[in-house]
Design a protein around this motif. Structure first.
Motif, PDB file in Angstrom:
ATOM      1  N   ASP A 374       0.586  -1.358  -0.127  1.00  0.00           N
ATOM      2  CA  ASP A 374      -0.071  -0.149   0.301  1.00  0.00           C
ATOM      3  C   ASP A 374       0.820   0.584  -0.611  1.00  0.00           C
ATOM      4  O   ASP A 374       0.108   2.320   0.772  1.00  0.00           O
ATOM      5  N   CYS A 383      -1.618  -1.540   9.531  1.00  0.00           N
ATOM      6  CA  CYS A 383      -1.601  -2.280   9.148  1.00  0.00           C
ATOM      7  C   CYS A 383      -0.946  -2.665   8.369  1.00  0.00           C
ATOM      8  O   CYS A 383      -1.290  -3.140   7.255  1.00  0.00           O
ATOM      9  N   ASN A 388      -5.058  -0.006   3.726  1.00  0.00           N
ATOM     10  CA  ASN A 388      -4.850   1.138   4.226  1.00  0.00           C
ATOM     11  C   ASN A 388      -4.360   2.488   3.852  1.00  0.00           C
ATOM     12  O   ASN A 388      -3.576   3.451   4.983  1.00  0.00           O
ATOM     13  N   ALA A 402      -8.450  -0.767   9.706  1.00  0.00           N
ATOM     14  CA  ALA A 402      -8.566  -1.838   8.474  1.00  0.00           C
ATOM     15  C   ALA A 402      -8.085  -2.712   8.931  1.00  0.00           C
ATOM     16  O   ALA A 402      -8.897  -4.053   8.927  1.00  0.00           O
TER      17      ALA A 402
END
Length: 671
Positions: A374, A383, A388, A402
């Motif tokens: 991510d 996370c 997220n 998340a």
């Protein structure tokens, strides 16, 4: 006669010649009602009054002598203690059922007080200042979690807030505790481990200790359907397979192993589509593995989905070392010693036997600085295993919304997930396993026979067999592995135990326990002498399965180029028949740390201390037996864990420390 009449028989419930009929008193002649109730004669018929308070029975009434003879009212005692309200006794106290009533006893073990002031825990207050556990429990806080939970200590079972004795160490208490959950219900086999509480005939006696599991009047041995009632013992095959028709998934085709790959209740030996993928066996390139596309890149007739060398032709699928990689593409090169050969390893120089790759980018999490891809590096990501980008953290606890309570995003809450940081594993399950035969040649003994129970958390081996392993397909790096060991017979005195870091049939660690001193009955290729006691061994065999490895496993001590003894219990004490032992293993391949502990009842009876060996840096888990029948491995629990517990290491982490206070031993629970 013309113009006259004739009287017929009296109706049911009356006697007489038809001209005169009198009511029959069924109560007088047949006594259909329980002694605790009353029989009331009616005209016609009879009825039984209700049972007195504290007893119950279905309504019983009828008309006529035959009806009265064929019905019998039985007033059964109502167990008020099982009504969900503990009989009206205060919570956490003992409710004692009596005929027709009940009485309230003392507070349960771990509580203090009485029926007037209530029963309160006199146990343990966790560091959070609010969570109260039983005095026979410990406070546990997993990494990433804010709240403590209570976990009963070895020898006790319950929900942690209430813990009571667990004689057979199978995770089920000896009495009903009144709390919620299966771990609070009374054990249906108090002295024989049976963590699944299987009870085929529903008689409240668990199959593990019931001499007639199906209640058909034929004892389990020789009953050919021990779990299904079949008093006729019919077995229709031309060549009977010793499995009765009532429970045979191929009643007209011999199949003693009853294998049913697709679980459709049709055994493989008579199933035209063994894997239930809609492709008949004779046309299926993977008979036992679903592969709708029938892809076969190397064109060897074995589909890619089941080909142990999908890019090199090897129709025979030979895999001599049982590592799930075909011989024609097995290089044996493994620079980081994690059991994954270099050309398949997604972290070439960083041991990661589990090959976890959350974002599926072919770079293992162990060497990927952004596991979920991510674009936020793991060190800054709240996370790290769940995408997220917004990093939203509503409660500001450092864990993103998340992945709150589910760090790996696999849909299984962290408190129940055995691997909360690995989305591929969430429960202990040995239902899918590989059998490794360690002495495949010759006629010394037969191969092991494994029974899997409790949704894969219990294994039973029934035969006096050659050395063998049942190993899970799940692969672990750091792991905690615990279970209960129990020999359910008074016959024989040989080896059983468990294995970890299984990489192939020549490379694994084994913890094995012998009952008495004994010289192996085959003196070739060398004289092997087993001593009693628990042994931790490294198997690194040049020859692999066969008579050399067989005798090397039997022998207590080192055998050059075969087996190395890493630790032996100095007590030299053998296991006892029908006695439950709980083991707990800690393995941290990252530093080569191994520690094994054994409990008998509630007492720690053996502790290997810190043993260091870096030969094998992770692999699969399983159980081991050698010439010992009726071995139970119950309440099996594995947990992914790379964390090094507090107090485990001395300041010099390269050498074992001394005594460890077991109560402070773990930062995370083993189960």
């Amino acid at each position: 006669m013309p113009g006259g009449f004739r009287c017929g028989a009296c109706p049911t419930g009356y006697s007489g010649n038809g001209t005169h009929c009198e009511d029959i008193d069924e109560c007088r002649y047949s006594r259909p009602c329980d002694a605790l109730a009353m029989c009331e004669n009616l005209s016609p018929g009879f009825t039984c009054t209700s049972c007195p308070p504290g007893y119950t029975s279905p309504p019983v009434q009828g008309v006529g002598i035959e009806s009265a003879k064929t019905q019998k009212q039985v007033c059964q005692d109502i167990n008020e203690c099982e009504d969900g309200r503990n009989g009206g006794c205060v919570p956490n106290s003992i409710c004692i059922n009596t005929p027709g009533s009940y009485r309230c006893g003392d507070c349960m073990e771990g509580f203090m007080g009485n029926q007037t002031i209530g029963c309160q825990t006199n146990g343990l207050l966790c560091p959070d200042g609010k969570t109260k556990c039983s005095e026979h429990a410990k406070c546990v806080k997993r990494r990433g979690q804010r709240e403590y939970i209570c976990q009963c200590k070895v020898g006790y079972a319950g929900d942690g807030k209430i813990c009571h004795r667990d004689t057979d160490l199978d995770g089920i208490p000896d009495i009903d505790l009144g709390c919620r959950g299966r771990q609070c219900r009374k054990d249906n086999c108090i002295e024989t481990p049976n963590s699944g509480q299987e009870d085929a005939d529903g008689d409240q006696i668990g199959d593990a200790c019931d001499p007639d599991m199906d209640n058909d009047g034929i004892v389990n041995n020789p009953d050919n359907c021990p779990l299904v009632a079949n008093p006729d013992q019919a077995d229709s095959e031309t060549a009977p397979d010793k499995t009765g028709d009532a429970c045979d998934n191929c009643p007209t085709v011999p199949n003693p192993d009853q294998t049913d790959t697709d679980s459709d209740n049709l055994g493989d030996n008579c199933d035209p589509d063994i894997d239930n993928d809609g492709i008949l066996n004779e046309n299926d390139s993977c008979v036992k593995v679903v592969n709708y596309d029938q892809s076969d890149v190397d064109g060897d007739g074995v589909g890619d989905a089941c080909d142990n060398c999908p890019k090199k032709q090897n129709k025979d699928q030979s895999d001599i070392d049982d590592d799930l990689i075909g011989d024609v593409c097995d290089t044996g090169n493994d620079i980081d010693r994690d059991g994954v050969q270099d050309n398949k390893d997604n972290c070439l120089t960083q041991p990661n036997a589990d090959q976890q790759d959350t974002d599926k980018d072919s770079i293992g999490d162990a060497c990927d600085n952004d596991d979920d891809n991510d674009n936020i590096i793991d060190e800054l990501d709240n996370c790290p295993l769940v995408k997220n980008k917004d990093q939203l953290d509503s409660d500001r606890n450092g864990v993103g919304d998340a992945c709150e309570n589910d760090m790996d995003g696999d849909g299984h809450p962290d408190l129940l997930d055995v691997c909360p940081l690995n989305g591929e594993i969430y429960a202990t399950d040995f239902r899918a396993y590989q059998t490794i035969v360690l002495d495949p040649e010759g006629d010394s003994q037969i191969d092991p026979n494994w029974l899997i129970l409790n949704k894969g958390a219990e294994i039973v081996q029934t035969m006096n067999s050659d050395p063998g392993i049942a190993v899970s397909y799940n692969t672990f790096s750091g792991v905690d592995f615990s279970g209960t060991f129990f020999v359910n017979t008074e016959v024989d005195d040989d080896y059983a135990g468990f294995i970890f870091s299984y990489q192939d049939s020549s490379s694994f660690y084994v913890v094995m326990w012998k009952k008495v001193t004994q010289t192996y009955w085959h003196p070739t290729p060398f004289r092997a002498v087993a001593e009693p006691g628990i042994q931790l061994k490294l198997v690194k065999s040049d020859t692999g399965p066969g008579e050399v490895l067989r005798n090397s496993l039997w022998h207590t001590g080192d055998t050059s180029r075969q087996v190395k003894l890493l630790w032996k219990d100095p007590r030299n004490v053998g296991w006892k028949d029908k006695t439950a032992y709980r083991w707990e293993l800690i393995h941290r391949p990252s530093i080569g740390l191994i520690r094994v502990l054994f409990f008998e009842d509630t007492e720690l009876v053996a502790d290997s201390g810190n043993v260091y060996d870096t030969t094998l840096r992770g692999g699969r888990l399983g159980v081991f037996c050698f010439s010992q029948e009726m071995v139970i491995w119950s309440d099996l629990v594995y947990r992914c864990n790379e964390f090094i517990p507090r107090g485990l290491l001395s300041e010099d982490s390269e050498s074992p420390d001394g005594e460890v206070d077991y109560d402070d031993y773990y930062d995370e629970p083993l189960k």
